[in-house]
Design an enzyme around this catalytic site. Structure first.
Site, PDB file in Angstrom:
ATOM      1  CG  ASP A  81      -2.178   0.805   1.094  1.00  0.00           C
ATOM      2  OD1 ASP A  81      -3.250   0.192   1.114  1.00  0.00           O
ATOM      3  OD2 ASP A  81      -2.111   2.052   0.934  1.00  0.00           O
ATOM      4  CB  VAL A  97      -0.624  -0.582  -7.733  1.00  0.00           C
ATOM      5  CG1 VAL A  97      -0.851  -1.421  -6.502  1.00  0.00           C
ATOM      6  CG2 VAL A  97      -1.653   0.534  -7.857  1.00  0.00           C
ATOM      7  CG  ASN A 134      -8.164  -4.496  -2.529  1.00  0.00           C
ATOM      8  OD1 ASN A 134      -9.391  -4.606  -2.575  1.00  0.00           O
ATOM      9  ND2 ASN A 134      -7.561  -3.649  -1.700  1.00  0.00           N
ATOM     10  CE1 TYR A 169     -13.406   2.879  -8.463  1.00  0.00           C
ATOM     11  CE2 TYR A 169     -15.649   2.322  -9.112  1.00  0.00           C
ATOM     12  CZ  TYR A 169     -14.545   2.104  -8.309  1.00  0.00           C
ATOM     13  OH  TYR A 169     -14.578   1.101  -7.355  1.00  0.00           O
ATOM     14  CE  LYS A 227     -12.239  -0.332  -9.505  1.00  0.00           C
ATOM     15  NZ  LYS A 227     -11.189  -1.126  -8.824  1.00  0.00           N
ATOM     16  CB  VAL A 282     -17.890  -2.780   0.283  1.00  0.00           C
ATOM     17  CG1 VAL A 282     -17.350  -3.553   1.486  1.00  0.00           C
ATOM     18  CG2 VAL A 282     -18.231  -3.730  -0.866  1.00  0.00           C
ATOM     19  CB  THR A 331     -14.191   0.403   2.518  1.00  0.00           C
ATOM     20  OG1 THR A 331     -14.519   1.183   1.356  1.00  0.00           O
ATOM     21  CG2 THR A 331     -14.539  -1.062   2.276  1.00  0.00           C
TER      22      THR A 331
HETATM   23  N1  LIG Z   1     -15.983   0.219  -1.216  1.00  0.00           N
HETATM   24  C1  LIG Z   1     -16.777  -0.090  -2.225  1.00  0.00           C
HETATM   25  O1  LIG Z   1     -17.991   0.083  -2.138  1.00  0.00           O
HETATM   26  C2  LIG Z   1     -16.208  -0.668  -3.498  1.00  0.00           C
HETATM   27  C3  LIG Z   1     -17.111  -1.164  -4.436  1.00  0.00           C
HETATM   28  C4  LIG Z   1     -16.637  -1.761  -5.594  1.00  0.00           C
HETATM   29  C5  LIG Z   1     -15.282  -1.876  -5.796  1.00  0.00           C
HETATM   30  N2  LIG Z   1     -14.416  -1.373  -4.875  1.00  0.00           N
HETATM   31  C6  LIG Z   1     -13.003  -1.559  -5.144  1.00  0.00           C
HETATM   32  O2  LIG Z   1     -12.433  -2.356  -4.127  1.00  0.00           O
HETATM   33  C7  LIG Z   1     -11.055  -2.023  -3.956  1.00  0.00           C
HETATM   34  C8  LIG Z   1     -10.801  -1.698  -2.501  1.00  0.00           C
HETATM   35  O3  LIG Z   1     -11.621  -0.612  -2.148  1.00  0.00           O
HETATM   36  P1  LIG Z   1     -11.904  -0.134  -0.646  1.00  0.00           P
HETATM   37  O4  LIG Z   1     -13.307   0.267  -0.620  1.00  0.00           O
HETATM   38  O5  LIG Z   1     -11.380  -1.120   0.321  1.00  0.00           O
HETATM   39  O6  LIG Z   1     -11.025   1.207  -0.663  1.00  0.00           O
HETATM   40  P2  LIG Z   1     -10.182   1.973   0.450  1.00  0.00           P
HETATM   41  O7  LIG Z   1      -9.994   3.360  -0.047  1.00  0.00           O
HETATM   42  O8  LIG Z   1     -10.799   1.779   1.776  1.00  0.00           O
HETATM   43  O9  LIG Z   1      -8.786   1.190   0.406  1.00  0.00           O
HETATM   44  C9  LIG Z   1      -7.977   1.258  -0.752  1.00  0.00           C
HETATM   45  C10 LIG Z   1      -6.538   1.142  -0.371  1.00  0.00           C
HETATM   46  O10 LIG Z   1      -5.769   1.303  -1.582  1.00  0.00           O
HETATM   47  C11 LIG Z   1      -4.644   2.114  -1.281  1.00  0.00           C
HETATM   48  N3  LIG Z   1      -4.136   2.761  -2.485  1.00  0.00           N
HETATM   49  C12 LIG Z   1      -4.664   3.843  -3.138  1.00  0.00           C
HETATM   50  N4  LIG Z   1      -3.885   4.170  -4.178  1.00  0.00           N
HETATM   51  C13 LIG Z   1      -2.844   3.285  -4.182  1.00  0.00           C
HETATM   52  C14 LIG Z   1      -1.701   3.109  -5.008  1.00  0.00           C
HETATM   53  N5  LIG Z   1      -1.448   3.934  -6.046  1.00  0.00           N
HETATM   54  N6  LIG Z   1      -0.855   2.085  -4.738  1.00  0.00           N
HETATM   55  C15 LIG Z   1      -1.088   1.273  -3.682  1.00  0.00           C
HETATM   56  N7  LIG Z   1      -2.142   1.401  -2.852  1.00  0.00           N
HETATM   57  C16 LIG Z   1      -3.013   2.392  -3.108  1.00  0.00           C
HETATM   58  C17 LIG Z   1      -5.150   3.111  -0.247  1.00  0.00           C
HETATM   59  O11 LIG Z   1      -4.075   3.683   0.494  1.00  0.00           O
HETATM   60  C18 LIG Z   1      -6.063   2.236   0.599  1.00  0.00           C
HETATM   61  O12 LIG Z   1      -5.379   1.655   1.683  1.00  0.00           O
HETATM   62  C19 LIG Z   1     -10.800  -0.852  -4.909  1.00  0.00           C
HETATM   63  O13 LIG Z   1     -10.227  -1.343  -6.099  1.00  0.00           O
HETATM   64  C20 LIG Z   1     -12.183  -0.302  -5.170  1.00  0.00           C
HETATM   65  O14 LIG Z   1     -12.257   0.371  -6.396  1.00  0.00           O
HETATM   66  C21 LIG Z   1     -14.839  -0.772  -3.731  1.00  0.00           C
END
Ligand SMILES: NC(=O)c1ccc[n+]([C@@H]2O[C@H](COP(=O)([O-])OP(=O)(O)OC[C@H]3O[C@@H](n4cnc5c(N)ncnc54)[C@H](O)[C@@H]3O)[C@@H](O)[C@H]2O)c1
Length: 248
Positions: free
Chosen positions: A37, A61, A87, A155, A159, A188, A190
């Site tokens: 991260d 990433v 992720n 986004y 995706k 979700v 988060t």
């Molecule tokens: N939360 C939702 O409702 C939801 C829904 C569909 C998909 N997603 C996807 O699920 C995944 C996780 O989402 P989440 O809700 O846990 O998000 P979050 O923001 O809570 O966590 C994401 C993490 O990614 C890290 N991050 C951001 N940019 C980065 C980079 N360049 N390199 C490395 N790390 C990096 C952040 O520091 C963070 O710790 C994401 O790909 C998101 O698009 C989330």
């Protein structure tokens, strides 16, 4: 024996939210986990709470050289990587398409799309040498259908790209026993989702048949399953986990 005994997994974006939940679930099932991260403080704390089967590497990433370091350092500690969970992701600009700045669009693509490409490229040689592996790419329901309430072309585009790249790798590497699947969560709870739904709050939940957002821990069992040998004949598919939101 855990369902992931013998697995060495990289999970990106593992400092919080779903990535952290997946790391907890993976270690509980016997995997060795390399958490990465850009948030170093939180990531180290999660890894330390998981004990000797987890390590943290600070990593963006979107950086190819960073990926080479993750593979080198991770494999030096735990051995060859046979599972990758791409992720990490960001929401980017929530605005109608005409108002999106090109730089913001490019940043979302760099993290959500190029990051996934670089991750797969970084681990494929290890997986080929090992004779197999499982790649799980986190997309979204925004990679299945357009998002009605929240305009966010960058986004959505990234995706959908994750979904397509997953299928391409599944087809290219199926004969090498390397599987690739995409996971498509709906809403979700988060830190990302709290930030994105500030304005419409509970309104979004009314579009979900189950009537609520998921907790991160409810997504992890699907990711564990796709990482495990229980899913040995499943590849190239999108796995939607959205409380029924896209059923109608
Ligand atoms: N939360 C939702 O409702 C939801 C829904 C569909 C998909 N997603 C996807 O699920 C995944 C996780 O989402 P989440 O809700 O846990 O998000 P979050 O923001 O809570 O966590 C994401 C993490 O990614 C890290 N991050 C951001 N940019 C980065 C980079 N360049 N390199 C490395 N790390 C990096 C952040 O520091 C963070 O710790 C994401 O790909 C998101 O698009 C989330």
């Amino acid at each position: 024996m855990g369902r992931l005994a013998g697995k060495v997994a990289v999970i990106t974006g593992a400092s919080q939210g779903m990535g952290a939940a997946h790391a907890v679930a993976f270690v509980a099932e016997g995997a060795k986990v390399i958490l990465t991260d850009i948030n170093e403080v939180a990531g180290r704390a999660v890894a330390e709470s998981l004990g000797g089967d987890a390590m943290f590497i600070r990593h963006d990433v979107a950086s190819a050289s960073g990926w080479a370091q993750v593979v080198a350092d991770g494999e030096a500690r735990f051995g060859p990587i046979n599972v990758l969970v791409n992720n990490a992701g960001i929401i980017g600009p929530v605005a109608r398409t005409a108002e999106i700045a090109e730089a913001d669009y490019a940043h979302v693509c760099a993290v959500n799309q190029t990051g996934v490409f670089l991750g797969m490229q970084a681990v494929l040689l290890s997986m080929l040498a090992l004779g197999g592996g499982s790649i799980i790419n986190v997309s979204s329901t925004s990679g299945m259908v357009a998002n009605v309430g929240t305009p966010n072309l960058a986004y959505a585009g990234s995706k959908f790209a994750v979904r397509g790249m997953t299928k391409q790798v599944a087809v290219e590497y199926g004969a090498d026993n390397i599987r690739a699947n995409s996971v498509h969560p709906g809403y979700v709870n988060t830190p990302m989702m709290v930030a994105a739904t500030d304005e419409d709050g509970g309104g979004a939940a009314s579009a979900i048949p189950l009537g609520r957002f998921a907790e991160a821990q409810e997504i992890s069992p699907l990711v564990v399953f796709l990482a495990s040998d229980e899913s040995s004949f499943i590849t190239g598919m999108e796995h939607v986990i959205d409380g029924g939101m896209t059923a109608s």
